[in-house]
Design a protein around this motif. Sequence first.
Motif, short mmCIF file in Angstrom:
data_model
loop_
_atom_site.label_atom_id
_atom_site.label_comp_id
_atom_site.label_asym_id
_atom_site.label_seq_id
_atom_site.Cartn_x
_atom_site.Cartn_y
_atom_site.Cartn_z
N ASP A 1 -9.59 -4.52 10.10
CA ASP A 1 -10.35 -6.03 8.91
C ASP A 1 -11.87 -5.32 9.10
OD1 ASP A 1 -8.27 -6.59 9.53
OD2 ASP A 1 -8.17 -8.18 10.84
N HIS B 1 -2.62 -8.32 14.09
CA HIS B 1 -2.50 -6.59 14.56
C HIS B 1 -1.48 -6.34 15.66
CE1 HIS B 1 -5.33 -5.50 10.98
NE2 HIS B 1 -6.03 -7.11 10.75
N HIS C 1 -16.27 -6.72 13.68
CA HIS C 1 -15.46 -7.82 13.30
C HIS C 1 -14.14 -7.58 14.62
CE1 HIS C 1 -11.27 -9.73 11.24
NE2 HIS C 1 -11.05 -9.04 12.14
ZN ZN Z 1 -8.72 -9.09 12.29
#
Ligand code: ZN
Length: 302
Positions: A163, A65, A146
Amino acid sequence: MLQQLSQRVYVVGGGSNKGLIAGPKGLIAVDTGLDDSHARRLLKAAEELGRPLTAVLTTHAHADHFGGHAWLARRTGCRIYAPAGEDAVLRHPVLEPFSLYGGALPPAGLRGKFLLAPPCPVHEVVQPGPLEVEGIRIEAVPLPGHSLGQMGYRVDEVFFVGDALFPSEALQKYYAPYCVDLDETLRSLEHLAGSRAATYVPGHGPLFCDSESLAAAVAAHRQRLEELRSRVLACLSAPLTADQVLAAVLAEAGEHLPDAAGFVLARAPILACLTSLHRAGLVEERVEENAWRWARKMTPAG
Ligand SMILES: [Zn+2]
């Protein structure tokens, strides 16, 4: 590739979903993807929109990310925003494989680009609540579990959720969906279920544009996490180490981990299940003969 979601919000797909928000002063990206090629795609989309890219919001500090942050910051001079706590990993990315490895310097197998991104500066640490970025009002919504400090971002009727919500393809591929805190992950899913937005943009997979598909995805993710915790508890009738629990649970699910990176990514949610069960008073842990084992807590007879 570039999809418009509202008057001023866009998503750029391909591997992971990245956002672009058009403001009076320029474009704000939401995450940058795995590496330079993802960041290049994002910049190309910004050029198509004819505006400079001036800021980047980070949902959470996983390499897939924020792997493009460093390239984009060098190329555009954009300001980087990261949630409190996650900011440390952007500045010192080795913290990601370091923590997955149990707090020691990881070997080469855990230093690939999926777990280790290039370091980048953080100009603003994001706290929950309203956030003014480049003249645009954005709501920063905590979605921990997460990762410890994962943040979702709402602008107009679009909700970038990182996520916090896995697509069904991910649940098919990985029996143990990655999380560091199982209870917080479930609470974040509950928050999503109770929220109202026109479009939900998860970090990976298709967008959710109606309440039915969102509710189904939330239910599937929640069900998997609850099933995982039940299976962890079920195999603890005799004391086992966490790695033995992992092997037992994945054997039952028919999953074969490919390498060290796959192993540590599956071990984290197993450890999160053990912590959750321990918090609930259902398991106990003990070090005996130099092995750290977990077992179901026996209730007193009668
Ligand atoms: Zn992640």
